[in-house]
Every structure is written in C-alpha cells, then in structure tokens.
Design a protein around this motif. Structure first.
Motif, mmCIF file in Angstrom:
data_model
loop_
_atom_site.group_PDB
_atom_site.id
_atom_site.type_symbol
_atom_site.label_atom_id
_atom_site.label_comp_id
_atom_site.label_asym_id
_atom_site.label_seq_id
_atom_site.Cartn_x
_atom_site.Cartn_y
_atom_site.Cartn_z
ATOM 1 N N ARG A 1 0.838 -1.207 0.000
ATOM 2 C CA ARG A 1 0.000 0.000 0.000
ATOM 3 C C ARG A 1 0.866 1.248 0.000
ATOM 4 O O ARG A 1 0.609 2.201 -0.740
ATOM 5 C CB ARG A 1 -0.940 0.003 1.206
ATOM 6 N N GLY B 1 1.209 3.820 -3.404
ATOM 7 C CA GLY B 1 0.851 5.225 -3.210
ATOM 8 C C GLY B 1 2.035 6.147 -3.423
ATOM 9 O O GLY B 1 1.906 7.215 -4.030
ATOM 10 N N LEU C 1 -1.654 4.338 -8.076
ATOM 11 C CA LEU C 1 -3.110 4.383 -7.954
ATOM 12 C C LEU C 1 -3.722 5.556 -8.713
ATOM 13 O O LEU C 1 -4.935 5.642 -8.841
ATOM 14 C CB LEU C 1 -3.513 4.427 -6.480
#
Length: 144
Positions: free
Chosen positions: A15, A19, A24
């Motif tokens: 994650r 990011g 994303l």
C-alpha cells in the motif's frame, strides 16, 4: 514463517509503495496512459518484434484488455502491426516513429520522477535502497 504479522507487513509495504510512486493515479507520470498501457509500450519498445500473445504471457494480462490497449495504440498512430510471415494469423508489433517518441517522453518522465525521489537521499541510502530492492526481487523470483 508465514504468519499474520508477515502478511500485514507485506500488505502495508505494498500500500505504501503503490501510493508513493503514484500507481493508484488514473494516469501515470502526468501522461494520458495508465500503468498497464505504459508497461505494454515498454514491452513493445524493448523488442524488435513481439506478438500480443507474448505480451499477454509476460504481463499475465487478460486477452480482451490487451486487445483494447493495442486498439487504442493503433488509433493513436503509435503502433505498427505486420503480419507474421510464419503464421498469417499473428501480427508482429512494433512502435511507429511517433510511438518511439511517445515512449521516450514517458521513459524520461519516469527517470525524472525517480531522480526526484532519490534527491533527498545520500549515496549510502541510495545504495541500501537499491540493494534491498534487488534482494526483494531475488526472493520473489523464487516464488514463480
């Protein structure tokens, strides 16, 4: 040692990293292309002639999705398709001159992005970062 703590740490890193480098974002590196489109451009650019099947296998991409990407590239005038003389059902793909220029711009933008990430690090941190990335890659290659 496969436990929930290891799984949580891996997912947390994923994650963070996606990011951090903007994966994303709908479009990559302030361009009109998605990550998947840029990867397909990369594979076509790095090979003299490549087939859609080879790209699908390398990127583990859905046939229909790749087909839509290649259709977009064709409409943009950045993809050249030539019938494979050994198999008339197959096209060898390459980039047009416009496609090579487009890829060059994307590649340069990616390099500038990475240089900006590294600009706040000293040589020791950069060396440690790249060595750890190599270690991660080598470990993950054992899974394949």
């Amino acid at each position: 040692m496969k436990n929930n703590s290891s799984i949580d740490k891996i997912r947390s890193f994923n994650r963070f990293y996606t990011g951090f480098i903007g994966l994303l974002n709908k479009k990559l590196i302030y361009s009109n292309y998605t990550l998947q489109e840029v990867r397909v451009l990369f594979e076509i650019n790095c090979t003299t002639y490549i087939t859609a099947k080879q790209i699908r296998e390398m990127l583990r991409m859905d046939k229909g999705y790749l087909s839509r990407i290649l259709l977009k590239f064709d409409k943009l005038g950045i993809l050249k398709k030539e019938i494979d003389i050994t198999d008339g059902r197959t096209y060898k793909l390459s980039l047009t001159q416009k496609g090579k220029l487009e890829f060059s711009k994307l590649n340069q933008a990616s390099e500038l992005q990475i240089m900006s990430f590294l600009s706040n690090l000293d040589e020791q941190d950069i060396c440690m970062l790249t060595k750890n990335m190599e270690n991660i890659q080598n470990i993950l290659l054992k899974i394949k």
